[in-house]
Design a protein around this motif. Sequence first.
Motif, PDB file in Angstrom:
ATOM      1  N   THR A 256     130.593  37.740  67.462  1.00  0.00           N
ATOM      2  CA  THR A 256     130.122  39.103  67.191  1.00  0.00           C
ATOM      3  C   THR A 256     130.920  40.140  67.978  1.00  0.00           C
ATOM      4  N   ALA A 257     131.667  39.690  68.989  1.00  0.00           N
ATOM      5  CA  ALA A 257     132.497  40.630  69.755  1.00  0.00           C
ATOM      6  C   ALA A 257     133.523  41.312  68.851  1.00  0.00           C
ATOM      7  N   ARG A 258     133.842  40.663  67.729  1.00  0.00           N
ATOM      8  CA  ARG A 258     134.779  41.272  66.775  1.00  0.00           C
ATOM      9  C   ARG A 258     134.276  42.595  66.226  1.00  0.00           C
ATOM     10  N   LEU A 259     132.957  42.796  66.259  1.00  0.00           N
ATOM     11  CA  LEU A 259     132.404  44.061  65.751  1.00  0.00           C
ATOM     12  C   LEU A 259     132.851  45.245  66.600  1.00  0.00           C
ATOM     13  N   ALA A 260     133.327  44.954  67.816  1.00  0.00           N
ATOM     14  CA  ALA A 260     133.666  46.041  68.740  1.00  0.00           C
ATOM     15  C   ALA A 260     134.770  46.935  68.190  1.00  0.00           C
ATOM     16  N   ASP A 261     135.637  46.398  67.322  1.00  0.00           N
ATOM     17  CA  ASP A 261     136.722  47.248  66.807  1.00  0.00           C
ATOM     18  C   ASP A 261     136.169  48.448  66.045  1.00  0.00           C
ATOM     19  N   GLU A 262     135.036  48.268  65.395  1.00  0.00           N
ATOM     20  CA  GLU A 262     134.472  49.351  64.590  1.00  0.00           C
ATOM     21  C   GLU A 262     133.187  49.928  65.200  1.00  0.00           C
ATOM     22  N   PHE A 263     132.429  49.089  65.915  1.00  0.00           N
ATOM     23  CA  PHE A 263     131.099  49.516  66.371  1.00  0.00           C
ATOM     24  C   PHE A 263     130.942  49.422  67.888  1.00  0.00           C
ATOM     25  N   GLY A 264     132.011  49.734  68.603  1.00  0.00           N
ATOM     26  CA  GLY A 264     131.967  49.653  70.063  1.00  0.00           C
ATOM     27  C   GLY A 264     130.889  50.538  70.668  1.00  0.00           C
ATOM     28  N   ALA A 265     130.708  51.740  70.113  1.00  0.00           N
ATOM     29  CA  ALA A 265     129.705  52.659  70.666  1.00  0.00           C
ATOM     30  C   ALA A 265     128.301  52.134  70.392  1.00  0.00           C
ATOM     31  N   GLU A 266     128.084  51.623  69.167  1.00  0.00           N
ATOM     32  CA  GLU A 266     126.772  51.079  68.814  1.00  0.00           C
ATOM     33  C   GLU A 266     126.442  49.876  69.702  1.00  0.00           C
ATOM     34  N   LEU A 267     127.453  49.038  69.960  1.00  0.00           N
ATOM     35  CA  LEU A 267     127.215  47.866  70.811  1.00  0.00           C
ATOM     36  C   LEU A 267     126.948  48.295  72.249  1.00  0.00           C
ATOM     37  N   ALA A 268     127.625  49.366  72.684  1.00  0.00           N
ATOM     38  CA  ALA A 268     127.355  49.885  74.033  1.00  0.00           C
ATOM     39  C   ALA A 268     125.899  50.316  74.133  1.00  0.00           C
ATOM     40  N   ARG A 269     125.410  50.992  73.083  1.00  0.00           N
ATOM     41  CA  ARG A 269     124.006  51.425  73.083  1.00  0.00           C
ATOM     42  C   ARG A 269     123.066  50.225  73.072  1.00  0.00           C
ATOM     43  N   HIS A 270     123.451  49.193  72.332  1.00  0.00           N
ATOM     44  CA  HIS A 270     122.589  48.009  72.263  1.00  0.00           C
ATOM     45  C   HIS A 270     122.520  47.294  73.609  1.00  0.00           C
ATOM     46  N   PHE A 271     123.656  47.167  74.265  1.00  0.00           N
ATOM     47  CA  PHE A 271     123.694  46.363  75.494  1.00  0.00           C
ATOM     48  C   PHE A 271     123.394  47.176  76.752  1.00  0.00           C
ATOM     49  N   ALA A 272     123.303  48.506  76.610  1.00  0.00           N
ATOM     50  CA  ALA A 272     122.847  49.320  77.744  1.00  0.00           C
ATOM     51  C   ALA A 272     121.797  50.273  77.190  1.00  0.00           C
ATOM     52  N   PRO A 273     120.659  49.719  76.776  1.00  0.00           N
ATOM     53  CA  PRO A 273     119.688  50.534  76.037  1.00  0.00           C
ATOM     54  C   PRO A 273     119.064  51.594  76.932  1.00  0.00           C
ATOM     55  N   LYS A 274     118.949  52.800  76.390  1.00  0.00           N
ATOM     56  CA  LYS A 274     118.297  53.898  77.098  1.00  0.00           C
ATOM     57  C   LYS A 274     117.094  54.345  76.271  1.00  0.00           C
ATOM     58  N   PRO A 275     116.195  55.102  76.904  1.00  0.00           N
ATOM     59  CA  PRO A 275     115.053  55.579  76.111  1.00  0.00           C
ATOM     60  C   PRO A 275     115.543  56.389  74.905  1.00  0.00           C
TER      61      PRO A 275
END
Lengths: 342, 342
Positions: free
Chosen positions: A323-342
């Motif tokens: 799933t790390a391959r998604l980072a090329d297109e969805f790096g920001a979304e993955l950042a939000r997922h893995f560092a979730p904020k309110p």
Amino acid sequence: FDGFAVDLVPCFRVERAADVRSAVDRTPFHTWYLDSRLDAALAADVRLAKAFLSTIGVYGSDLRTRGFSGYLVELLVCEHGAFRSLLAAAADWRPPVRFDPEGHGDARRESFDDPLVVVDPTDPGRNVAAVLSTANLARFQHYARDLLVDPRESAFVADPPTPLAADEVRAEIEHRGTIPVAVRFDAPDLVADQLYPQLERSRRGVAEALDRRGFDPLRSAAFADDSAALFVELAVAERPAIERHEGPPVSAREHATAFHEKYADTDCYGPFIDGGRYVVERERTFPSPRTFLESDALFDVALGADVERALAAGYTVLVGEETARLADEFGAELARHFAPKP
Amino acid sequence: FDGFAVDLVPCFRVERAADVRSAVDRTPFHTWYLDSRLDAALAADVRLAKAFLSTIGVYGSDLRTRGFSGYLVELLVCEHGAFRSLLAAAADWRPPVRFDPEGHGDARRESFDDPLVVVDPTDPGRNVAAVLSTANLARFQHYARDLLVDPRESAFVADPPTPLAADEVRAEIEHRGTIPVAVRFDAPDLVADQLYPQLERSRRGVAEALDRRGFDPLRSAAFADDSAALFVELAVAERPAIERHEGPPVSAREHATAFHEKYADTDCYGPFIDGGRYVVERERTFPSPRTFLESDALFDVALGADVERALAAGYTVLVGEETARLADEFGAELARHFAPKP
């Protein structure tokens, strides 16, 4: 025009807001209503409120954001007299919360079961906050409290997450010990208001299907750009080769005998008796998330129609570090997922 | 005596069975009652019934077997007039089933919530079948139907399973794809009627504790000989490093703020918002069954008192293929577990 792009949106001229023939026909009524109520100070507070909501990601009544519409913000600021008073009030809201600026009354109250209800002054049958999600209302409450405790300009400046690179995604997966999976496909060519509800429905469907099969989703998300991805982070990577299958109570003679005959001379373990029932352990169809996601059973999930069509045209299943391959297109979304904020 | 070992059991002579001072004081009443009712034909059928129940493993009212007592079999055969009639009736029972040979009536009916009730002719306050388990009643029904369909002498000859050797246990584990775990310790020196209820309670406690921690027990069993083992076959070998922990609704300001403050500057993921609640993902205490079983948390489980004492003196945790070591002592029990029959 003068450095701005201008959209001209035609609408029907109707007598009352309740008679609207298209969604935009309400706008003139809203404008007339607010023109008479917003002075310069309130208008400044409205702008402040919109900037704040925008920064925390809950401004916009489109079906991707499911946040606060401009009109809703204007009514809430009017109702509370100032942005700061709105914050103070919101910090204490216990949803469902209801406002009725023009006192249209309770006549249709039963029909609104939204967490925030603001009866449209120009149309008593309409909740201006109908599209606002429970989570986004909670977000507003959280950040309202936060701003009251520590008033600061930076709360009005967006701070988007740094997109994760593929190796950072792998490090997160390693650290969390989870098994993310993703179904990636070509994003259907739809406007956001059609695309995101379908993605949301599909995400929920896939997560529930994985849950029913014992893979215990921890969190999930749907991403879309050129491609789209249904992303589900699982707690369980693998199930046994067998699964428990409960039969009828032994005392229900007819059903019990039929069940026993069906399974007695098969490769199953059992039938044996647990409590008063027959039970067998039979071969499990999907011992891993991949076997499920790559099977036709994926199409038994409640998917949006266009998402289903897009999947039928082809999709890729990613499991674990893939799933790390998604980072090329969805790096920001993955950042939000893995560092979730309110 | 004459080639037989004889146990002489003293008892109190009481006026009525309801006045018993020790459990065996009832026996003379039972004997008098049956002496007047069992003729040679019925007595032969009683012997047949006992042989049959013994063969299918449900004869005996001790707390290990939780089956049919001798007196219960005698009453049931009397009640139905013959072994075959008893089988035919039992095949159709829909528990709860009630017999009241002397018509003592419903006065105390409410106090029996057992699947089979046979009111003691000599003591209306007592259910002769009180100790019979739901599973053993179902077993009797199953094998009664089986014998009616195919009457044969072999149904009266025990056919104990061939004990599994360690490599056969390993092959089963491999084939099933499960993760058996066992806690092995020195068997407490107790009579069976004290030992087995404690083992059963401990087995259930450990299985439930593993279930709550996400390891999804498939089946479990308790074994005892020189050593004792609580054996739980799991479907899940490993959980992530983190676990979801739900906080209060954001709208519950006081609790919500306290929760947020508690977790905001920790190593947890979050707090973030899901629905209207705060949620964090925090470090999981027991990511594997072994970490749990080797921890002191094992002693928070509801264990029998003597089992708890035995565990405190020391125990071994076996995981996966290691459980094959149990085959040296419990090969027959493992054979029953891995080839379960009704």
